[in-house]
Design a protein around this motif. Sequence first.
Motif, mmCIF file in Angstrom:
data_model
loop_
_atom_site.group_PDB
_atom_site.id
_atom_site.type_symbol
_atom_site.label_atom_id
_atom_site.label_comp_id
_atom_site.label_asym_id
_atom_site.label_seq_id
_atom_site.Cartn_x
_atom_site.Cartn_y
_atom_site.Cartn_z
ATOM 1 N N ARG A 37 -4.595 3.023 -9.514
ATOM 2 C CA ARG A 37 -3.715 1.993 -8.939
ATOM 3 C C ARG A 37 -4.395 1.222 -7.813
ATOM 4 O O ARG A 37 -4.143 0.032 -7.616
ATOM 5 C CB ARG A 37 -2.433 2.642 -8.400
ATOM 6 N N LEU A 38 -5.246 1.918 -7.047
ATOM 7 C CA LEU A 38 -5.868 1.275 -5.885
ATOM 8 C C LEU A 38 -7.183 0.585 -6.234
ATOM 9 O O LEU A 38 -7.707 -0.203 -5.438
ATOM 10 C CB LEU A 38 -6.128 2.317 -4.780
ATOM 11 N N GLY A 39 -7.727 0.902 -7.404
ATOM 12 C CA GLY A 39 -9.000 0.299 -7.785
ATOM 13 C C GLY A 39 -10.160 0.807 -6.950
ATOM 14 O O GLY A 39 -10.973 0.026 -6.437
ATOM 15 N N CYS A 40 -10.218 2.119 -6.792
ATOM 16 C CA CYS A 40 -11.323 2.708 -6.027
ATOM 17 C C CYS A 40 -11.656 4.052 -6.654
ATOM 18 O O CYS A 40 -11.076 4.422 -7.673
ATOM 19 C CB CYS A 40 -10.922 2.861 -4.553
ATOM 20 N N SER A 41 -12.575 4.797 -6.055
ATOM 21 C CA SER A 41 -12.908 6.117 -6.607
ATOM 22 C C SER A 41 -11.813 7.114 -6.228
ATOM 23 O O SER A 41 -11.066 6.886 -5.266
ATOM 24 C CB SER A 41 -14.253 6.595 -6.050
ATOM 25 N N ALA B 54 -5.538 12.277 -7.168
ATOM 26 C CA ALA B 54 -6.593 11.340 -6.759
ATOM 27 C C ALA B 54 -6.907 10.368 -7.897
ATOM 28 O O ALA B 54 -7.068 9.161 -7.673
ATOM 29 C CB ALA B 54 -7.850 12.113 -6.360
ATOM 30 N N ALA B 55 -6.960 10.890 -9.125
ATOM 31 C CA ALA B 55 -7.257 10.023 -10.271
ATOM 32 C C ALA B 55 -6.154 8.980 -10.461
ATOM 33 O O ALA B 55 -6.424 7.791 -10.681
ATOM 34 C CB ALA B 55 -7.411 10.878 -11.533
ATOM 35 N N ALA B 56 -4.900 9.438 -10.335
ATOM 36 C CA ALA B 56 -3.771 8.514 -10.525
ATOM 37 C C ALA B 56 -3.765 7.430 -9.446
ATOM 38 O O ALA B 56 -3.544 6.246 -9.728
ATOM 39 C CB ALA B 56 -2.458 9.300 -10.506
ATOM 40 N N ARG C 76 0.831 -1.208 0.000
ATOM 41 C CA ARG C 76 0.000 0.000 0.000
ATOM 42 C C ARG C 76 0.868 1.262 0.000
ATOM 43 O O ARG C 76 0.627 2.206 -0.754
ATOM 44 C CB ARG C 76 -0.906 -0.011 1.232
ATOM 45 N N LEU C 77 1.905 1.259 0.826
ATOM 46 C CA LEU C 77 2.812 2.414 0.871
ATOM 47 C C LEU C 77 3.514 2.593 -0.479
ATOM 48 O O LEU C 77 3.687 3.713 -0.955
ATOM 49 C CB LEU C 77 3.857 2.215 1.985
ATOM 50 N N ALA D 33 2.449 6.035 -7.321
ATOM 51 C CA ALA D 33 1.313 6.366 -8.190
ATOM 52 C C ALA D 33 1.499 7.728 -8.863
ATOM 53 O O ALA D 33 0.984 7.962 -9.948
ATOM 54 C CB ALA D 33 0.013 6.353 -7.386
ATOM 55 N N LEU D 34 2.220 8.621 -8.203
ATOM 56 C CA LEU D 34 2.370 9.979 -8.738
ATOM 57 C C LEU D 34 3.772 10.172 -9.295
ATOM 58 O O LEU D 34 4.744 9.742 -8.676
ATOM 59 C CB LEU D 34 2.140 11.009 -7.628
ATOM 60 N N ASP D 35 3.848 10.831 -10.473
ATOM 61 C CA ASP D 35 5.206 11.125 -10.935
ATOM 62 C C ASP D 35 5.770 12.303 -10.147
ATOM 63 O O ASP D 35 5.028 13.064 -9.517
ATOM 64 C CB ASP D 35 5.269 11.331 -12.450
ATOM 65 N N SER D 36 7.089 12.417 -10.167
ATOM 66 C CA SER D 36 7.738 13.363 -9.248
ATOM 67 C C SER D 36 7.383 14.817 -9.560
ATOM 68 O O SER D 36 7.332 15.651 -8.660
ATOM 69 C CB SER D 36 9.256 13.159 -9.249
ATOM 70 N N ASP D 37 7.072 15.125 -10.832
ATOM 71 C CA ASP D 37 6.671 16.492 -11.168
ATOM 72 C C ASP D 37 5.369 16.869 -10.461
ATOM 73 O O ASP D 37 5.221 17.980 -9.948
ATOM 74 C CB ASP D 37 6.464 16.640 -12.682
#
Lengths: 499, 499
Positions: B149-153, B143-145, B89-90, B96-100
């Motif tokens: 990855r998490l399979g949720c809203s 949140a979208a990214a 999870r961590l 999930a997010l790119d560094s930019d």
Amino acid sequence: MTVLDAYKSLETRFRRWSALREAAGMLTWDMAAVMPEGGHGARAEQLAALDVVSHEMLTAPETGELLAAAQESNRLDVWQIANLAEMQRLYVHATALDSDLVEALTKACTTCEGIWRKARPAADFAQVKPYLQEVLSLTRQAAAAKAERLGCSPYEALMDQYEPGAKVAAIDAIFADYAAFLPDFLAEVLAHQAQQQAPVEPRGPFAIDKQKELGQRIMGTMGFDFTHGRLDTSLHPFCGGTPDDVRITTRYDESQFVYALMGIIHETGHALYERQLPADWRLQPVGQARGMTMHESQSLLMEMQACRSEAFCGYLAPLLMDAFPGNEAAFAPDNLRRLYTRVKPGFIRVDADEVTYPAHVILRYRLEQALIAGELSLDDLPGAWNDGFKALLGLDVPSDCEGCLQDIHWYDGAFGYFPCYSLGAMTAAQIFAAAVAARPEIPAAIGRGDFAPLRNWLATNVHGLGSSLSTPEIVTRATGRPLDIAVFKNHLRQRYLAG
Amino acid sequence: MTVLDAYKSLETRFRRWSALREAAGMLTWDMAAVMPEGGHGARAEQLAALDVVSHEMLTAPETGELLAAAQESNRLDVWQIANLAEMQRLYVHATALDSDLVEALTKACTTCEGIWRKARPAADFAQVKPYLQEVLSLTRQAAAAKAERLGCSPYEALMDQYEPGAKVAAIDAIFADYAAFLPDFLAEVLAHQAQQQAPVEPRGPFAIDKQKELGQRIMGTMGFDFTHGRLDTSLHPFCGGTPDDVRITTRYDESQFVYALMGIIHETGHALYERQLPADWRLQPVGQARGMTMHESQSLLMEMQACRSEAFCGYLAPLLMDAFPGNEAAFAPDNLRRLYTRVKPGFIRVDADEVTYPAHVILRYRLEQALIAGELSLDDLPGAWNDGFKALLGLDVPSDCEGCLQDIHWYDGAFGYFPCYSLGAMTAAQIFAAAVAARPEIPAAIGRGDFAPLRNWLATNVHGLGSSLSTPEIVTRATGRPLDIAVFKNHLRQRYLAG
């Protein structure tokens, strides 16, 4: 990548590295000043993790490649060149030892220090000897490995960790001079002192909140900026934190205030050095203090030169009378001066006066050189200590507790540190004399509680230079000549034989 | 490498990572509790360096490879499996997010928070709106990214940062229930309260050293171990540090002591949770507190359930009379209970009583969901806030300062946190009821200042589980059923309508 890019990449890398070292420094302060006892295990893990990641950052192959590339540049200015040299020095120290040796040494030191804490009060050198042997053997390996990379002797390689570029030949000469000077001079001082009236001792108790209030007032007088630092309490006084957040500590004793107050003044000397380091070079190696000789010189300049002076005693006297009423005779300026400059040969280095202190250091310097060279075995250490002490100060050491067991340094692996104390004291005398020569108003200003002339002169001539020059270069630039023990001896003659 | 080796390597890696996070936690405590003002710049560098190196450690390709390899193992025990799931999870959150995007978000939040600090007192939402728009846009991207990855809203992905696995459907149902329950219940409570005599207010000043002494005594009573923690002062009370070195803070006001004392009790609830986390899993993800709902439940269990109770007021009364003489009427146990359970609808969440608090949270929860879903624009936020507040609590918001500008959360990018407060309050009621059902002696013990029965029950049934189970699993295991708002409503009826 251009060579200038290589240099800029190094600045980024060392900036992050320095920030991690600062983080470790703050956590070390916390451990000594505020951490509850049960926090030790977690704190050890935090500090070990910081050590590992900062060591990996320093020793990464990329660091070596960038250093090699940046050396090719001819477009760096003098500060950048000095910064690069400091980076190179840190890289050499970090990469000279393989990780197995580093781990073994760390473990050996931790174990040995723990045993020493029991052996010292028991005056039982035999108990700690096998552990010290392990520390010594590993330290000799480390010294040899570093010496090869640095191109110096093994003992010099150890000194280089604390005082970059320190040379045995120069220190030998200075210490030999002092050892020759001391016996007759000490006899003269004791005779002179015996002719004077013994100073009146102030009578306590001295409330701790009053001691703290007075200490903070003196810190403020000296120029400590409380928006960039704090005063706290710890078992042993020290100066920690960072240049923009300097954390000094002292410890208090209700039965006497001198230890706490002089501790505060000493650490404030360290703090002012940190605080006045070049702000443009924060978090770069060249922006750091030059080394431990220079650092000790700045604390001792404040403690020994500025604040045991007649002028400062005049300033301090009314503050003491106000804080601790009923000690008028003891707090008379001249009595204070005599109290603060009392000479009395003894066995314990940390309790030693200004005159005999170098003898303690010279003894340790000689012994640790012999230990590292393999010319002295640990079996012979206590005897060699006691013989050396007798030769230097004429006293018979009654037990190893007051002899070779008294200091933590060797048992914790800190070989090569001791000379910094006395080189610092001598450097302090020379720098203070130069400051007064350049700004003759300094003593009178100190007498009024105005440290600005001294502090500003130090900012320009010492503190603000960071590590851009070597210690001898800074001393020469600030005082007109390299370290000259004649200045220190002259200071001692003036203070202890005149009047 | 075997799959078990992969798991062991992950433990080593996460142990170091956790130690670095602990280091950052200690430095954050220092910044709030003891750091001088001028230390901010250096501290920001230290924390940034720690963020970078711990983020790099987590997102390194090797971490992903080890996680993939370890998943193959069928030789892990249940705690190891849970630990691996937390690591995963961590890793997902970190990668999930790119560094930019991370950098832009950090920068936008810092800027927006700075503007908000000026806009709030000026009640000037328009001033901060463009900066909040930037934060919101970037947060929606993040949140979208993460959702993918998490399979949720997307909103669930934001909540997952604070309360892993939180589901909108479940929270919607609970909050709709409370929103429907509140209007009539609140009217009943206010009518009931109006029939009773108004409580006597204690008269100050209340010396701060006495407040602190009393706070430390209550901490000790609750089971705070001062060899593993400290109480200090900061602008906003919080619980920081580490499980073995818990640092709680409060703030003092000479004119009233309730805020400081309840702050101490609340933070001690957090501290006991940290302190009783499973010692065998220190520095592993599974050894951490389950999430912010559970953390808030533990602070509110102590503050709201245990320490605003009749039993605790009986214990506290003589201590208060002793600390602050001359307030006998105000400190009578029944008067204390009425003082501590006074209901009064108002505009400010942090000042709200136990009955109306959830309405503040429900409003924010609904609005932030709409903002993240793109169904509400910032132009319409102040109006939507005021309409929602009127619908929930029947009051007209006089200005944005007392409306949508009051909380730091959105301006600092913390979307998805608010539900934890009220889910925590409801969970606290259910866990406390289960504890009392299992150990009927708990209330009487609290009345004698003996928190051991409650604390030990919590250690076994909540704290010692760490993150080995999900929040619903812990609640079900401890109380026999999932979160059931009926228990919270029953608690409110008993406290606010009976007697």
